[in-house]
Design a protein around this motif. Sequence first.
Motif, PDB file in Angstrom:
ATOM      1  N   ASN A  94       0.828  -1.205   0.000  1.00  0.00           N
ATOM      2  CA  ASN A  94       0.000   0.000   0.000  1.00  0.00           C
ATOM      3  C   ASN A  94       0.860   1.251   0.000  1.00  0.00           C
ATOM      4  O   ASN A  94       0.609   2.191  -0.759  1.00  0.00           O
ATOM      5  N   LEU A  95       1.894   1.257   0.842  1.00  0.00           N
ATOM      6  CA  LEU A  95       2.787   2.421   0.892  1.00  0.00           C
ATOM      7  C   LEU A  95       3.497   2.630  -0.443  1.00  0.00           C
ATOM      8  O   LEU A  95       3.643   3.768  -0.911  1.00  0.00           O
ATOM      9  N   LEU A  96       3.943   1.534  -1.072  1.00  0.00           N
ATOM     10  CA  LEU A  96       4.614   1.654  -2.368  1.00  0.00           C
ATOM     11  C   LEU A  96       3.672   2.207  -3.437  1.00  0.00           C
ATOM     12  O   LEU A  96       4.058   3.064  -4.230  1.00  0.00           O
ATOM     13  N   ALA A  97       2.443   1.698  -3.474  1.00  0.00           N
ATOM     14  CA  ALA A  97       1.476   2.204  -4.451  1.00  0.00           C
ATOM     15  C   ALA A  97       1.222   3.690  -4.235  1.00  0.00           C
ATOM     16  O   ALA A  97       1.171   4.471  -5.187  1.00  0.00           O
ATOM     17  N   ASN A  98       1.094   4.097  -2.979  1.00  0.00           N
ATOM     18  CA  ASN A  98       0.898   5.519  -2.691  1.00  0.00           C
ATOM     19  C   ASN A  98       2.128   6.337  -3.049  1.00  0.00           C
ATOM     20  O   ASN A  98       2.013   7.447  -3.565  1.00  0.00           O
ATOM     21  N   MET A  99       3.318   5.802  -2.793  1.00  0.00           N
ATOM     22  CA  MET A  99       4.546   6.540  -3.101  1.00  0.00           C
ATOM     23  C   MET A  99       4.699   6.812  -4.593  1.00  0.00           C
ATOM     24  O   MET A  99       5.291   7.806  -4.981  1.00  0.00           O
ATOM     25  N   PHE A 100       4.155   5.911  -5.407  1.00  0.00           N
ATOM     26  CA  PHE A 100       4.215   6.116  -6.854  1.00  0.00           C
ATOM     27  C   PHE A 100       2.965   6.807  -7.390  1.00  0.00           C
ATOM     28  O   PHE A 100       2.735   6.832  -8.593  1.00  0.00           O
ATOM     29  N   GLY A 101       2.186   7.389  -6.492  1.00  0.00           N
ATOM     30  CA  GLY A 101       1.036   8.182  -6.905  1.00  0.00           C
ATOM     31  C   GLY A 101      -0.095   7.369  -7.489  1.00  0.00           C
ATOM     32  O   GLY A 101      -0.899   7.885  -8.254  1.00  0.00           O
ATOM     33  N   LEU A 102      -0.178   6.105  -7.138  1.00  0.00           N
ATOM     34  CA  LEU A 102      -1.215   5.229  -7.669  1.00  0.00           C
ATOM     35  C   LEU A 102      -2.255   4.969  -6.584  1.00  0.00           C
ATOM     36  O   LEU A 102      -2.510   3.832  -6.193  1.00  0.00           O
ATOM     37  N   GLY A 103      -2.846   6.058  -6.105  1.00  0.00           N
ATOM     38  CA  GLY A 103      -3.799   5.966  -5.002  1.00  0.00           C
ATOM     39  C   GLY A 103      -4.945   5.015  -5.269  1.00  0.00           C
ATOM     40  O   GLY A 103      -5.393   4.289  -4.375  1.00  0.00           O
ATOM     41  N   ASN A 104      -5.443   4.982  -6.503  1.00  0.00           N
ATOM     42  CA  ASN A 104      -6.548   4.076  -6.819  1.00  0.00           C
ATOM     43  C   ASN A 104      -6.105   2.623  -6.736  1.00  0.00           C
ATOM     44  O   ASN A 104      -6.874   1.762  -6.329  1.00  0.00           O
ATOM     45  N   ALA A 105      -4.877   2.337  -7.129  1.00  0.00           N
ATOM     46  CA  ALA A 105      -4.359   0.972  -7.015  1.00  0.00           C
ATOM     47  C   ALA A 105      -4.052   0.630  -5.563  1.00  0.00           C
ATOM     48  O   ALA A 105      -4.046  -0.540  -5.180  1.00  0.00           O
ATOM     49  N   ALA A 106      -3.804   1.641  -4.757  1.00  0.00           N
ATOM     50  CA  ALA A 106      -3.497   1.408  -3.343  1.00  0.00           C
ATOM     51  C   ALA A 106      -4.740   1.034  -2.542  1.00  0.00           C
ATOM     52  O   ALA A 106      -4.623   0.424  -1.477  1.00  0.00           O
ATOM     53  N   THR A 107      -5.919   1.351  -3.047  1.00  0.00           N
ATOM     54  CA  THR A 107      -7.145   1.100  -2.297  1.00  0.00           C
ATOM     55  C   THR A 107      -7.353  -0.373  -1.961  1.00  0.00           C
ATOM     56  O   THR A 107      -7.565  -0.713  -0.795  1.00  0.00           O
ATOM     57  N   PRO A 108      -7.296  -1.291  -2.946  1.00  0.00           N
ATOM     58  CA  PRO A 108      -7.474  -2.697  -2.552  1.00  0.00           C
ATOM     59  C   PRO A 108      -6.378  -3.201  -1.621  1.00  0.00           C
ATOM     60  O   PRO A 108      -6.626  -4.040  -0.748  1.00  0.00           O
ATOM     61  N   LEU A 109      -5.185  -2.664  -1.778  1.00  0.00           N
ATOM     62  CA  LEU A 109      -4.092  -3.046  -0.891  1.00  0.00           C
ATOM     63  C   LEU A 109      -4.330  -2.522   0.524  1.00  0.00           C
ATOM     64  O   LEU A 109      -4.008  -3.183   1.508  1.00  0.00           O
ATOM     65  N   GLY A 110      -4.903  -1.340   0.617  1.00  0.00           N
ATOM     66  CA  GLY A 110      -5.246  -0.773   1.921  1.00  0.00           C
ATOM     67  C   GLY A 110      -6.335  -1.569   2.615  1.00  0.00           C
ATOM     68  O   GLY A 110      -6.290  -1.777   3.830  1.00  0.00           O
ATOM     69  N   ILE A 111      -7.309  -2.029   1.837  1.00  0.00           N
ATOM     70  CA  ILE A 111      -8.376  -2.864   2.414  1.00  0.00           C
ATOM     71  C   ILE A 111      -7.788  -4.158   2.958  1.00  0.00           C
ATOM     72  O   ILE A 111      -8.124  -4.595   4.063  1.00  0.00           O
ATOM     73  N   LYS A 112      -6.876  -4.754   2.193  1.00  0.00           N
ATOM     74  CA  LYS A 112      -6.219  -5.990   2.634  1.00  0.00           C
ATOM     75  C   LYS A 112      -5.425  -5.740   3.923  1.00  0.00           C
ATOM     76  O   LYS A 112      -5.472  -6.553   4.862  1.00  0.00           O
ATOM     77  N   ALA A 113      -4.705  -4.635   3.968  1.00  0.00           N
ATOM     78  CA  ALA A 113      -3.923  -4.308   5.167  1.00  0.00           C
ATOM     79  C   ALA A 113      -4.836  -4.131   6.376  1.00  0.00           C
ATOM     80  O   ALA A 113      -4.530  -4.622   7.472  1.00  0.00           O
ATOM     81  N   MET A 114      -5.961  -3.454   6.192  1.00  0.00           N
ATOM     82  CA  MET A 114      -6.893  -3.261   7.305  1.00  0.00           C
ATOM     83  C   MET A 114      -7.495  -4.589   7.757  1.00  0.00           C
ATOM     84  O   MET A 114      -7.700  -4.806   8.954  1.00  0.00           O
ATOM     85  N   GLN A 115      -7.761  -5.492   6.808  1.00  0.00           N
ATOM     86  CA  GLN A 115      -8.268  -6.815   7.186  1.00  0.00           C
ATOM     87  C   GLN A 115      -7.235  -7.569   8.017  1.00  0.00           C
ATOM     88  O   GLN A 115      -7.571  -8.189   9.034  1.00  0.00           O
ATOM     89  N   GLU A 116      -5.983  -7.500   7.597  1.00  0.00           N
ATOM     90  CA  GLU A 116      -4.915  -8.172   8.337  1.00  0.00           C
ATOM     91  C   GLU A 116      -4.736  -7.545   9.724  1.00  0.00           C
ATOM     92  O   GLU A 116      -4.559  -8.261  10.717  1.00  0.00           O
ATOM     93  N   GLY A 118      -7.048  -6.035  11.323  1.00  0.00           N
ATOM     94  CA  GLY A 118      -8.256  -6.412  12.051  1.00  0.00           C
ATOM     95  C   GLY A 118      -8.132  -7.787  12.682  1.00  0.00           C
ATOM     96  O   GLY A 118      -8.627  -8.024  13.790  1.00  0.00           O
ATOM     97  N   GLU A 119      -7.466  -8.708  11.981  1.00  0.00           N
ATOM     98  CA  GLU A 119      -7.235 -10.043  12.550  1.00  0.00           C
ATOM     99  C   GLU A 119      -6.364  -9.945  13.797  1.00  0.00           C
ATOM    100  O   GLU A 119      -6.604 -10.633  14.787  1.00  0.00           O
ATOM    101  N   LEU A 120      -5.339  -9.091  13.730  1.00  0.00           N
ATOM    102  CA  LEU A 120      -4.481  -8.900  14.906  1.00  0.00           C
ATOM    103  C   LEU A 120      -5.247  -8.272  16.069  1.00  0.00           C
ATOM    104  O   LEU A 120      -4.922  -8.488  17.231  1.00  0.00           O
ATOM    105  N   ASN A 121      -6.261  -7.492  15.721  1.00  0.00           N
ATOM    106  CA  ASN A 121      -7.067  -6.816  16.725  1.00  0.00           C
ATOM    107  C   ASN A 121      -8.146  -7.746  17.281  1.00  0.00           C
ATOM    108  O   ASN A 121      -8.927  -7.348  18.131  1.00  0.00           O
ATOM    109  N   GLY A 122      -8.206  -8.966  16.771  1.00  0.00           N
ATOM    110  CA  GLY A 122      -9.200  -9.911  17.259  1.00  0.00           C
ATOM    111  C   GLY A 122     -10.599  -9.613  16.756  1.00  0.00           C
ATOM    112  O   GLY A 122     -11.578  -9.957  17.399  1.00  0.00           O
ATOM    113  N   HIS A 123     -10.700  -8.943  15.606  1.00  0.00           N
ATOM    114  CA  HIS A 123     -11.991  -8.576  15.009  1.00  0.00           C
ATOM    115  C   HIS A 123     -12.869  -7.829  16.017  1.00  0.00           C
ATOM    116  O   HIS A 123     -14.073  -8.009  16.069  1.00  0.00           O
ATOM    117  N   SER A 124     -12.244  -7.014  16.819  1.00  0.00           N
ATOM    118  CA  SER A 124     -12.950  -6.227  17.825  1.00  0.00           C
ATOM    119  C   SER A 124     -13.787  -5.133  17.162  1.00  0.00           C
ATOM    120  O   SER A 124     -13.545  -4.745  16.024  1.00  0.00           O
TER     121      SER A 124
END
Length: 191
Positions: A94-116, A118-124
């Motif tokens: 996600n950070l790499l996609a954002n660094m190259f100005g590809l914010g739209n491509a970073a969105t699915p990567l950001g969702i994946k990161a938040m899901q991961e 969220g798992e660490l957070n115990g789906h609280s």
Amino acid sequence: MNIIWLLLICISIVSAIFTGNLEPFTKAIFDGAKAAVEVSLFLLGIISVWMGITRILEDSGLIYRIAHVFKPVVGRLFPQVPGDHPAISAITLNLLANMFGLGNAATPLGIKAMQELGELNGHSETISFEMMVFMVVNTASIQLVPFSLIGILASFHAKNPAAIVLPVMVATVIHACSALLVLFGFRRVLK
């Protein structure tokens, strides 16, 4: 929101009729629609290329090497995330996609990161501090080379579309650092 858009369109049409500008108004609508489609197709191409590169990085295992290079930075920002957790790879991509100005491509990567994360957070039901940090960093979107913006400027025949690189880089770094300082400041005050 739909009502507001409908009102704006109706007011514009009525105004164009009463001022005698219906023909230019109609032409502007179709020119705007044409430009929107052209820009959308252009951005779709950029996103497709980046998502393909991302897939190749994941399948070849290079993402773990890239994540290893960024591990000191990501590790300092996310000290509670284990170094071998999939969240690190998702955050790095996600950070790499954002660094190259590809914010739209970073969105699915950001969702994946938040899901991961969220798992660490115990789906609280509450958000963890790491999730907050990720949202701030993702929203700040540090950009080294804003490919999307350069591409849009080039498609509109700008004389030097790459002239925006330094100002964008400086502005996004300042923005990200300021946002992180505010977040960490609030954390310290509210503890």
